[in-house]
Design a protein around this motif. Structure first.
Motif, PDB file in Angstrom:
ATOM      1  N   HIS A  78       1.132  -1.056  -0.192  1.00 38.17           N
ATOM      2  CA  HIS A  78      -0.197   0.000  -0.360  1.00 38.17           C
ATOM      3  C   HIS A  78       0.490   1.035  -0.234  1.00 38.17           C
ATOM      4  CE1 HIS A  78      -3.360   2.590   1.055  1.00 38.17           C
ATOM      5  NE2 HIS A  78      -3.221   3.083   2.014  1.00 38.17           N
ATOM      6  N   GLU A  80       0.117   4.621   0.154  1.00 37.83           N
ATOM      7  CA  GLU A  80       0.263   5.279   1.463  1.00 37.83           C
ATOM      8  C   GLU A  80       1.129   5.915   2.623  1.00 37.83           C
ATOM      9  OE1 GLU A  80      -3.963   6.132   4.381  1.00 37.83           O
ATOM     10  OE2 GLU A  80      -3.769   7.435   4.115  1.00 37.83           O
ATOM     11  N   ASP A  82       2.014   6.877   5.016  1.00 35.22           N
ATOM     12  CA  ASP A  82       2.339   6.543   5.988  1.00 35.22           C
ATOM     13  C   ASP A  82       3.693   4.993   6.577  1.00 35.22           C
ATOM     14  OD1 ASP A  82      -0.545   5.855   5.930  1.00 35.22           O
ATOM     15  OD2 ASP A  82      -1.215   4.531   7.465  1.00 35.22           O
ATOM     16  N   HIS A  83       3.218   3.939   4.893  1.00 30.84           N
ATOM     17  CA  HIS A  83       3.873   3.227   4.609  1.00 30.84           C
ATOM     18  C   HIS A  83       4.415   2.733   3.586  1.00 30.84           C
ATOM     19  CE1 HIS A  83       0.793   1.391   7.129  1.00 30.84           C
ATOM     20  NE2 HIS A  83      -0.574   2.156   6.075  1.00 30.84           N
ATOM     21  N   HIS A 145      -7.353  -0.337   1.352  1.00 32.19           N
ATOM     22  CA  HIS A 145      -7.531   0.449   1.812  1.00 32.19           C
ATOM     23  C   HIS A 145      -7.712   1.902   0.550  1.00 32.19           C
ATOM     24  CE1 HIS A 145      -6.540   4.871   4.510  1.00 32.19           C
ATOM     25  NE2 HIS A 145      -8.556   5.330   3.105  1.00 32.19           N
ATOM     26  N   ASP A 164      -3.790  -2.369   5.954  1.00 30.39           N
ATOM     27  CA  ASP A 164      -4.265  -1.756   6.461  1.00 30.39           C
ATOM     28  C   ASP A 164      -5.896  -2.299   7.329  1.00 30.39           C
ATOM     29  OD1 ASP A 164      -3.619   0.400   6.823  1.00 30.39           O
ATOM     30  OD2 ASP A 164      -4.564   2.206   4.839  1.00 30.39           O
ATOM     31  N   HIS A 229      -0.988  -1.866  11.334  1.00 30.02           N
ATOM     32  CA  HIS A 229      -1.292  -0.961  11.917  1.00 30.02           C
ATOM     33  C   HIS A 229      -1.872  -1.828  13.413  1.00 30.02           C
ATOM     34  CE1 HIS A 229      -0.976   2.931   9.776  1.00 30.02           C
ATOM     35  NE2 HIS A 229      -2.162   2.518   8.854  1.00 30.02           N
TER      36      HIS A 229
HETATM   37 FE1  FEO Z   1      -4.284   3.389   3.717  1.00 22.01          FE
HETATM   38 FE2  FEO Z   1      -2.208   3.039   6.821  1.00 22.01          FE
HETATM   39  O1  FEO Z   1      -2.828   3.795   5.172  1.00 22.01           O
END
Ligand code: FEO
Length: 407
Positions: A78, A80, A82-83, A145, A164, A229
């Protein structure tokens, strides 16, 4: 900190963000973690990275085990931020490493990095790589996500690395569900699952059930789910899968939420008899004042309850803005299978309930009518009307709820 072995030769090398309270506008009172995983095999593989400001921690975790220059494969489930935004930091050590991601992942990632210098490999559902003793199967999960999202399943370990999905914004020194439940509480974990689903995955609920069924159809045995997470599921794998399936099928608790805001307390005064009317029908009722509560908590409660009553005073012939902000946020999350009613106070000209009802219809939620309006301050007679309004809403909700389940 040191890496944690989650399966033989598979290590959590992520970071715990104890301090974060605002995750791109979503309040995270329990903090979060950025999980990523290092697989030691003939070819060493890293799955996902971490948020950019935790790159140093991730690198130290990796260095406890190997020299990062030994990494041969990097899987980006992913993109995004944060990753994936620590990818350049890791690529500085292993510039020859092969990067595996979806086509949409590649399309997105090239807006952040110059990919021309890296060995990029686009993968699709069903494709595999073998690194010696371990086989990695890729499964695209668009909109779980983001459009780029995919999961990676390590066949020999029956391990699903789910990015996610199945995550929680929950900082903890525990890495596994059973550890967390023993040291803390199942209720907190359950709350974190609901909170995460409501604020992150609610708009994409339609894809969750077919995707879980697809995983089952592929015959994948899953004995551990490692999200990007929060804690890793090793004891409650079937339970978390069932929670997601139930939510996708329309599960909600048979109780009521009242969310409101107020200017001179008249709308607030309406909530007391309304709550009593609801209670008279045997339903539990929670009351949330919007300006006193983080939006994400109000949204989670909305999602957990089968029915919600929304209260707002009229300001300039429209609904009080903090309540419209809640409805706007809710509209973006595209909730389903909930019944909603509205109430509010006004002075010389109404308008709040009309405006709120229009938005509720636009969202496609079941609208409970008639709404209830009170002029200036609720009188004793008005309080009786409020009580009946709450009671009638509870009766209607119990009827509406019957069409869902059993779960
Ligand atoms: Fe959709 Fe934790 O990023």
């Amino acid at each position: 900190m040191k890496p944690i072995e989650i399966k033989k030769d598979i290590f959590w090398v992520g970071a715990i963000d104890w301090a974060i309270r605002d995750f791109h506008g979503y309040q995270t009172p329990r903090g979060t973690t950025y999980n990523n995983y290092l697989v030691l095999d003939r070819e060493i593989t890293l799955i996902d990275t971490v948020k950019h400001n935790f790159a140093e921690i991730m690198l130290k975790n990796i260095k406890h085990l190997i020299d990062p220059s030994q990494i041969k494969n990097i899987i980006i489930n992913h993109i995004e931020n944060d990753h994936a935004m620590a990818l350049d930091k890791i690529m500085a050590y292993c510039p020859e490493a092969k990067i595996y991601l979806t086509q949409k992942g590649k399309d997105g990632l090239e807006r952040f990095f110059d990919l021309s210098k890296w060995n990029i490999n686009v993968v699709k559902t069903g494709q595999k790589i073998n690194t010696g003793n371990k086989t990695f199967l890729f499964i695209e999960t668009p909109m779980m996500h983001w459009p780029d999202s995919m999961m990676t399943y390590i066949e020999e370990d029956k391990l699903l690395i789910s990015q996610d999905a199945f995550g929680q914004h929950l900082a903890s020194s525990s890495r596994f569900d059973d550890e967390f439940i023993n040291c803390s509480s199942e209720e907190i974990l359950n709350d974190a699952v609901w909170d995460y689903y409501a604020n992150i995955l609610m708009p994409f609920g339609f894809i969750i059930k077919p995707k879980i069924l697809e995983l089952q159809k592929m015959g994948l045995e899953i004995d551990m789910i490692a999200p990007d997470h929060g804690i890793i599921w090793r004891k409650n794998v079937s339970k978390i899968l069932k929670i997601y399936l139930d939510i996708a099928e329309g599960f909600a608790e048979e109780r009521v939420l009242i969310v409101y805001d107020t200017m001179w307390n008249s709308t607030e005064h309406m909530t007391y008899p309304i709550a009593q009317g609801i209670k008279s029908e045997g339903l539990d009722c929670k009351v949330i004042k919007l300006r006193a509560t983080p939006m994400s908590i109000a949204i989670t409660e909305f999602w957990r309850c089968r029915g919600t009553l929304i209260g707002a005073p009229t300001l300039n012939n429209l609904a009080f803005p903090p309540v419209m902000q809640f409805l706007d946020y809710l509209r973006g999350l595209r909730p389903k299978n909930r019944i909603v009613g509205t109430f509010g106070s006004y002075g010389w000209g109404g308008g709040a309930v009309k405006e709120m009802n229009e938005v509720i219809k636009k969202i496609g939620l079941e609208l409970f009518e008639p709404s209830l309006e009170v002029k200036y301050r609720p009188s004793l007679d008005d309080e009786e009307r409020c009580y009946e309004f709450g009671k009638n809403f509870a009766i209607r909700l119990k009827e509406y709820h019957k069409q869902f389940g059993p779960f």
